[in-house]
Motif scaffolding. Structure first.
Motif, short mmCIF file in Angstrom:
data_model
loop_
_atom_site.label_atom_id
_atom_site.label_comp_id
_atom_site.label_asym_id
_atom_site.label_seq_id
_atom_site.Cartn_x
_atom_site.Cartn_y
_atom_site.Cartn_z
N GLU A 295 -23.27 -52.72 -80.22
CA GLU A 295 -22.68 -51.92 -79.34
C GLU A 295 -23.20 -52.03 -77.99
OE1 GLU A 295 -20.45 -47.58 -78.30
OE2 GLU A 295 -21.86 -47.77 -79.81
N VAL A 296 -22.50 -52.21 -76.80
CA VAL A 296 -23.56 -52.50 -75.57
C VAL A 296 -22.74 -51.69 -74.23
CG1 VAL A 296 -24.20 -54.68 -76.20
CG2 VAL A 296 -22.01 -54.46 -75.06
N THR A 297 -23.50 -51.63 -73.39
CA THR A 297 -22.74 -51.08 -72.08
C THR A 297 -22.58 -52.24 -71.10
OG1 THR A 297 -25.08 -50.75 -71.14
CG2 THR A 297 -23.85 -48.86 -72.46
N LEU A 298 -21.46 -52.27 -70.24
CA LEU A 298 -21.25 -53.24 -69.18
C LEU A 298 -21.54 -52.60 -67.82
CD1 LEU A 298 -17.85 -54.37 -70.62
CD2 LEU A 298 -20.05 -55.23 -71.30
N PRO A 299 -22.01 -53.33 -66.98
CA PRO A 299 -22.25 -53.07 -65.61
C PRO A 299 -20.82 -52.86 -64.97
CG PRO A 299 -22.44 -55.38 -65.77
CD PRO A 299 -22.15 -54.82 -67.19
N ARG A 300 -20.90 -51.83 -63.66
CA ARG A 300 -19.76 -51.60 -63.03
C ARG A 300 -19.10 -52.66 -62.64
NH1 ARG A 300 -18.93 -46.22 -62.20
NH2 ARG A 300 -20.76 -44.83 -62.76
N ASN A 301 -19.87 -53.85 -61.99
CA ASN A 301 -19.17 -55.12 -61.73
C ASN A 301 -19.11 -56.05 -62.49
OD1 ASN A 301 -21.93 -55.41 -62.18
ND2 ASN A 301 -22.23 -56.57 -60.17
N VAL A 321 -25.16 -56.84 -69.26
CA VAL A 321 -24.88 -56.39 -70.60
C VAL A 321 -26.06 -55.96 -71.32
CG1 VAL A 321 -23.74 -56.80 -72.65
CG2 VAL A 321 -22.71 -57.77 -70.47
N MET A 322 -26.27 -54.50 -71.46
CA MET A 322 -27.21 -54.02 -72.43
C MET A 322 -26.91 -53.36 -73.51
SD MET A 322 -30.10 -54.88 -70.48
CE MET A 322 -30.68 -55.54 -69.02
N GLY A 323 -27.88 -53.36 -74.36
CA GLY A 323 -28.02 -52.34 -75.64
C GLY A 323 -27.59 -51.02 -75.21
N ALA A 341 -10.52 -52.08 -77.21
CA ALA A 341 -9.57 -51.20 -76.80
C ALA A 341 -9.53 -51.24 -75.20
CB ALA A 341 -9.80 -49.61 -77.23
N GLY A 342 -9.72 -52.53 -74.82
CA GLY A 342 -9.70 -52.67 -73.13
C GLY A 342 -11.02 -52.51 -72.58
N HIS A 343 -10.84 -52.22 -71.32
CA HIS A 343 -12.20 -51.88 -70.62
C HIS A 343 -12.56 -50.13 -70.60
CE1 HIS A 343 -8.91 -50.60 -67.48
NE2 HIS A 343 -10.07 -50.18 -66.90
N LYS A 344 -11.25 -49.43 -70.96
CA LYS A 344 -11.56 -47.88 -71.20
C LYS A 344 -12.46 -47.68 -72.52
CE LYS A 344 -7.44 -46.78 -68.64
NZ LYS A 344 -6.28 -46.09 -68.61
N GLY A 345 -12.39 -48.63 -73.33
CA GLY A 345 -13.13 -48.19 -74.62
C GLY A 345 -14.39 -48.87 -74.79
N ALA A 346 -15.08 -48.73 -75.90
CA ALA A 346 -16.23 -49.33 -76.32
C ALA A 346 -16.37 -50.77 -76.26
CB ALA A 346 -16.75 -48.87 -77.77
N ALA A 347 -17.55 -51.08 -75.98
CA ALA A 347 -17.77 -52.61 -75.71
C ALA A 347 -18.78 -53.20 -76.72
CB ALA A 347 -18.27 -53.06 -74.39
N PHE A 348 -18.89 -54.38 -77.08
CA PHE A 348 -19.54 -54.96 -78.21
C PHE A 348 -19.98 -56.19 -77.96
CE2 PHE A 348 -16.82 -51.71 -80.02
CZ PHE A 348 -17.62 -51.03 -80.70
#
Length: 452
Positions: A295-301, A321-323, A341-348
């Motif tokens: 699971e990761v986080t995406l930057p705002r841009n 893109v970070m852990g 689930a698109g940009h509103k959901g969790a990212a991996f």
């Protein structure tokens, strides 16, 4: 377990939109499932009916049906088939089976008392209309009780699973998680008479070639002495044993781990079934120690045009893109960003092993369920990202409407079938770019409303 060739499905799978939810703590495999037209892969498999001709590597998609629970279903039209006609069909089928290495004795024993089952055919004809989101699916697939039972099974069968891991190079928690997903650790292995089910479906004719191939393979398994007709139970669609192998998959990848001369995936002893699952994954390229995903986080841009591109995690880190710990994900291998689930959901970030799991079942949600269940059994954390739980996933008819409207708007989905595959995702992104919204390729209700 084996062969989920998307082959058979008329279900829209994730990566895309919604997945059918399963009852808590039961098999994540559906009790009913609709099949689409035969794919080229199926046609290849349908020709591979002999033990020597079946390839050792799984088809590009699984032969098995996708995850599907009991839901409201459309009315089923009677096929018009009769038991008298069925018995005539059996007599005509007998020489075809014997020509493929099945003895008369095995055939006659297998078909003793077999009758046409209209309920099996009705399940094949059924199309589910309603679906639940990935978040609801994962709530069930990786429930607290399934995690707890998995840990208990790991303790109980730890020595066996370690031996299997050492022999096949597949992480034992992944093998355990497939077992948990497929039959709730052997609790729900299926109760249908496989010969009767496959014969009913082959006779009905809607998928005659495919199911006759599976039926011949079933008889060849009996001929080899791996089990008896009485013990050969499975799902209505032919998936068998602890980890739900289709007959042709069993032939090519099942193993006799106990050394008793039989590949017995039906026994209360799960050894052969678990080893066969590990062999299946190993033959399809499993890399031991590589995560399925992180699971990761995406930057705002974040540039959503990068979704689907393979990069090393260190390269993704340079793009922000970070852990979940705020640090770069280790370079386990090349990975893609997955937004189920698109940009509103969790990212991996998902790695090669994610695609290997999908050779067992081609749904993104299934692969996530297996991977996350394995991680939780090992003591890993729950997903931390949000899900758009307020969103209602599209029904199959709404997905078809979405595809039709996208195509009319100049973004060709290459078909209107209710399955959101790569062509539909590309069409959605094209429309989203033109509309000035986040081009995440997600098939949502808000997107359909905008198109309307």
């Amino acid at each position: 377990m084996i062969r989920h060739i998307r082959l058979a499905l008329g279900i829209s799978i994730l990566g895309t939109a919604a997945l059918h939810a399963a009852p808590p703590d039961r098999s994540l495999r559906p009790q009913a499932r609709a099949y689409s037209q035969l794919t080229a892969v199926e046609e290849v498999v349908s020709r591979a009916v002999g033990l020597d001709s079946v390839p050792l590597v799984a088809p590009a998609q699984s032969l098995r049906p996708f995850l599907r629970p009991a839901v409201l279903r459309a009315p089923v039209q009677a096929s018009g088939a009769t038991n008298a006609g069925f018995q005539n069909w059996i007599r005509g089928f007998r020489p075809r089976a014997l020509a493929q290495g099945v003895s008369g004795r095995t055939f006659d024993r297998a078909f003793a008392g077999v009758r046409f089952d209209p309920d099996i055919v009705a399940k094949d004809q059924t199309q589910s209309e309603f679906a639940k989101g990935i978040w609801s699916y994962l709530d069930s697939a990786v429930s607290d009780s399934r995690i707890q039972t998995g840990r208990e099974m790991l303790r109980k069968h730890g020595a066996l699973l370690t031996q299997i891991e050492q022999r096949y190079g597949v992480d034992k928690e992944i093998v355990l998680a497939v077992w948990g997903m497929e039959s709730n650790y052997g609790t729900y292995r299926g109760s249908e008479h496989v010969v009767e089910a496959m014969a009913s479906l082959a006779y009905d004719g809607r998928r005659a070639s495919f199911f006759e191939t599976q039926l011949v393979a079933t008889l060849q398994i009996l001929e080899a002495g791996d089990t008896t007709p009485e013990n050969m139970k499975g799902s209505w669609a032919g998936a068998m044993g602890h980890t739900q192998f289709m007959p042709t998959s069993f032939q090519s990848l099942a193993v006799d781990f106990t050394g008793d001369g039989r590949r017995d995936i039906w026994s209360d002893n799960p050894a052969d079934a678990l080893a066969s699952t590990a062999n299946y994954l190993a033959k399809n390229g499993w890399i031991k120690g590589m995560p399925w995903g992180v699971e990761v986080t995406l930057p705002r841009n974040f540039n959503y045009e990068n979704v689907g591109i393979d990069r090393m995690p260190s390269e993704w880190a340079r793009l922000g893109v970070m852990g979940m710990n705020g640090r770069p994900v280790p370079d386990h291998g090349s990975a893609q960003v997955l937004l189920p689930a698109g940009h509103k959901g969790a990212a991996f970030l998902v790695f090669k092993n994610f695609r290997v799991i999908k050779r067992y079942n081609a749904a993104d949600a299934y692969a996530m369920g297996v991977g996350h269940l394995a991680d939780r059994v090992k003591g890993g954390p729950a997903f931390r990202g949000d899900w758009p739980r307020e969103d209602r996933p599209l029904t199959r008819s709404e997905r078809k409407e979405l595809q039709a409207r996208l195509t009319r708007a100049g973004h060709d989905t290459q078909g209107v079938d209710g399955r959101i595959g790569p062509a539909s995702v590309a069409a959605i992104r094209g429309y989203q770019r033109r509309a000035g919204v986040v081009p995440d390729g997600y098939a949502s209700m808000s997107l359909l409303t905008r198109l309307r």
